[in-house]
Write a protein that holds these residues in place. Structure first.
Motif, PDB file in Angstrom:
ATOM      1  N   ASP A 122       0.869  -1.175   0.000  1.00  0.00           N
ATOM      2  CA  ASP A 122       0.000   0.000   0.000  1.00  0.00           C
ATOM      3  C   ASP A 122       0.903   1.221   0.000  1.00  0.00           C
ATOM      4  OD1 ASP A 122      -1.873   1.972   0.363  1.00  0.00           O
ATOM      5  OD2 ASP A 122      -2.421   1.368   2.382  1.00  0.00           O
ATOM      6  N   THR A 123       1.021   1.881  -1.138  1.00  0.00           N
ATOM      7  CA  THR A 123       1.966   2.994  -1.254  1.00  0.00           C
ATOM      8  C   THR A 123       1.488   4.263  -0.567  1.00  0.00           C
ATOM      9  OG1 THR A 123       1.061   3.555  -3.415  1.00  0.00           O
ATOM     10  CG2 THR A 123       3.015   2.146  -3.381  1.00  0.00           C
ATOM     11  N   GLY A 124       0.324   4.224   0.072  1.00  0.00           N
ATOM     12  CA  GLY A 124      -0.154   5.349   0.874  1.00  0.00           C
ATOM     13  C   GLY A 124      -0.205   6.644   0.092  1.00  0.00           C
ATOM     14  N   PRO A 125       0.489   7.689   0.573  1.00  0.00           N
ATOM     15  CA  PRO A 125       0.440   8.991  -0.091  1.00  0.00           C
ATOM     16  C   PRO A 125       0.989   8.956  -1.523  1.00  0.00           C
ATOM     17  CG  PRO A 125       1.479   9.181   2.058  1.00  0.00           C
ATOM     18  CD  PRO A 125       1.262   7.722   1.802  1.00  0.00           C
ATOM     19  N   SER A 126       1.801   7.947  -1.845  1.00  0.00           N
ATOM     20  CA  SER A 126       2.355   7.828  -3.201  1.00  0.00           C
ATOM     21  C   SER A 126       1.427   7.062  -4.139  1.00  0.00           C
ATOM     22  CB  SER A 126       3.706   7.104  -3.150  1.00  0.00           C
ATOM     23  OG  SER A 126       4.597   7.815  -2.333  1.00  0.00           O
ATOM     24  N   ASN A 127       0.307   6.568  -3.629  1.00  0.00           N
ATOM     25  CA  ASN A 127      -0.596   5.754  -4.441  1.00  0.00           C
ATOM     26  C   ASN A 127      -1.029   6.506  -5.702  1.00  0.00           C
ATOM     27  OD1 ASN A 127      -2.225   3.404  -4.918  1.00  0.00           O
ATOM     28  ND2 ASN A 127      -3.995   4.667  -4.412  1.00  0.00           N
ATOM     29  N   ASP A 128      -0.890   5.821  -6.816  1.00  0.00           N
ATOM     30  CA  ASP A 128      -1.293   6.354  -8.123  1.00  0.00           C
ATOM     31  C   ASP A 128      -0.601   7.668  -8.477  1.00  0.00           C
ATOM     32  OD1 ASP A 128      -2.940   4.166  -8.468  1.00  0.00           O
ATOM     33  OD2 ASP A 128      -4.743   5.207  -7.854  1.00  0.00           O
ATOM     34  N   LYS A 129       0.638   7.843  -8.006  1.00  0.00           N
ATOM     35  CA  LYS A 129       1.405   9.062  -8.322  1.00  0.00           C
ATOM     36  C   LYS A 129       2.743   8.761  -9.002  1.00  0.00           C
ATOM     37  CE  LYS A 129      -0.625  11.819  -4.678  1.00  0.00           C
ATOM     38  NZ  LYS A 129      -0.412  12.566  -3.459  1.00  0.00           N
ATOM     39  N   VAL A 130       3.074   7.508  -9.212  1.00  0.00           N
ATOM     40  CA  VAL A 130       4.388   7.140  -9.745  1.00  0.00           C
ATOM     41  C   VAL A 130       4.433   7.384 -11.259  1.00  0.00           C
ATOM     42  CG1 VAL A 130       6.076   5.280 -10.022  1.00  0.00           C
ATOM     43  CG2 VAL A 130       4.672   5.412  -7.936  1.00  0.00           C
ATOM     44  N   ASP A 131       5.422   8.177 -11.677  1.00  0.00           N
ATOM     45  CA  ASP A 131       5.624   8.494 -13.080  1.00  0.00           C
ATOM     46  C   ASP A 131       6.837   7.768 -13.658  1.00  0.00           C
ATOM     47  OD1 ASP A 131       3.496  10.382 -13.168  1.00  0.00           O
ATOM     48  OD2 ASP A 131       4.821  11.881 -12.262  1.00  0.00           O
ATOM     49  N   LEU A 132       7.834   7.527 -12.809  1.00  0.00           N
ATOM     50  CA  LEU A 132       9.097   6.929 -13.241  1.00  0.00           C
ATOM     51  C   LEU A 132       9.529   5.855 -12.247  1.00  0.00           C
ATOM     52  CD1 LEU A 132      10.667  10.425 -13.544  1.00  0.00           C
ATOM     53  CD2 LEU A 132      10.276   9.002 -15.543  1.00  0.00           C
ATOM     54  N   VAL A 133      10.252   4.866 -12.747  1.00  0.00           N
ATOM     55  CA  VAL A 133      10.841   3.868 -11.858  1.00  0.00           C
ATOM     56  C   VAL A 133      12.311   3.709 -12.255  1.00  0.00           C
ATOM     57  CG1 VAL A 133      10.149   1.889 -13.306  1.00  0.00           C
ATOM     58  CG2 VAL A 133      10.656   1.530 -10.895  1.00  0.00           C
ATOM     59  N   ASP A 134      13.147   3.615 -11.252  1.00  0.00           N
ATOM     60  CA  ASP A 134      14.562   3.306 -11.429  1.00  0.00           C
ATOM     61  C   ASP A 134      14.749   1.937 -10.798  1.00  0.00           C
ATOM     62  OD1 ASP A 134      17.259   3.264 -11.772  1.00  0.00           O
ATOM     63  OD2 ASP A 134      17.672   5.039 -10.567  1.00  0.00           O
ATOM     64  N   PRO A 135      14.717   0.852 -11.611  1.00  0.00           N
ATOM     65  CA  PRO A 135      14.669  -0.503 -11.060  1.00  0.00           C
ATOM     66  C   PRO A 135      15.870  -0.900 -10.194  1.00  0.00           C
ATOM     67  CG  PRO A 135      14.083  -0.499 -13.373  1.00  0.00           C
ATOM     68  CD  PRO A 135      14.614   0.855 -13.048  1.00  0.00           C
ATOM     69  N   CYS A 136      17.015  -0.290 -10.439  1.00  0.00           N
ATOM     70  CA  CYS A 136      18.198  -0.642  -9.640  1.00  0.00           C
ATOM     71  C   CYS A 136      19.283   0.405  -9.790  1.00  0.00           C
ATOM     72  CB  CYS A 136      18.743  -2.014 -10.015  1.00  0.00           C
ATOM     73  SG  CYS A 136      18.909  -2.363 -11.760  1.00  0.00           S
TER      74      CYS A 136
END
Length: 183
Positions: free
Chosen positions: A169-183
């Protein structure tokens, strides 16, 4: 009295019979939605190929997209919430694709190459609700565009964690992620 019990038994049996085909129809409808999502994703992201009816792989991009099947209940060996070792995985709903979430909202996007990925290109910008970093000693991070607009404004980090971390449950970040840096 016996006639009434027999009638009730016949009605209950009839209702059970009627419910079974509806369940099959629901699965047929869910598979149709998944087939549509897979076709759309293959059209939007060139270079991918289906490895299963509900799963696409992009070897050159180091990515896998999966839409959980209506029947999916098993946990693959060696995985954490179906996230294979060496991957960072994002999910389109809380708690790693809960079976209680409609299929149109359920997806898993997994990355194993270390490069910043714009989730808008994958059609899942502002939709991630849970994540897993299933990598030993590697840091994964989720980011949001500054002012939730464009890459020109830069981005801010929402979360980062070193290997074997997860959050349902990403809480305040829920449905706000635009980018991911996998590692």
């Amino acid at each position: 009295m016996g006639f009434t019990i027999g009638l009730v038994a016949a009605l209950v049996g009839g209702l059970a019979f009627i419910a079974s085909p509806a369940s099959a129809a629901d699965k047929t409808e869910q598979w149709a939605q998944i087939d549509s999502l897979v076709a759309k994703q293959l059209s939007n992201m060139p270079g991918g190929h289906k490895v299963a009816r509900n799963k696409i792989e992009w070897p050159k991009l180091g990515a896998v997209m999966e839409y959980p099947s209506p029947d999916q209940t098993i946990q693959l060996s060696g995985t954490v919430h179906n996230c294979a070792p060496g991957y960072t995985c994002l999910y389109g709903d809380g708690w790693f694709n809960s079976p209680n979430v409609p299929a149109r909202q359920r997806w898993q996007l997994s990355f194993y190459y270390c490069n910043l990925v714009d989730l808008g290109a994958w059609g899942v910008r502002n939709q991630a609700s849970s994540w897993v970093n299933n990598q030993p000693n590697l840091r994964a991070a989720l980011h949001q565009y500054r002012y939730d607009s464009t890459p020109a404004n830069g981005y801010v980090q929402l979360w980062a964690a070193y290997g074997y971390a997860e959050n349902g449950d990403t809480g305040p970040s829920n449905d706000k992620v635009d980018l991911v840096d996998p590692c």
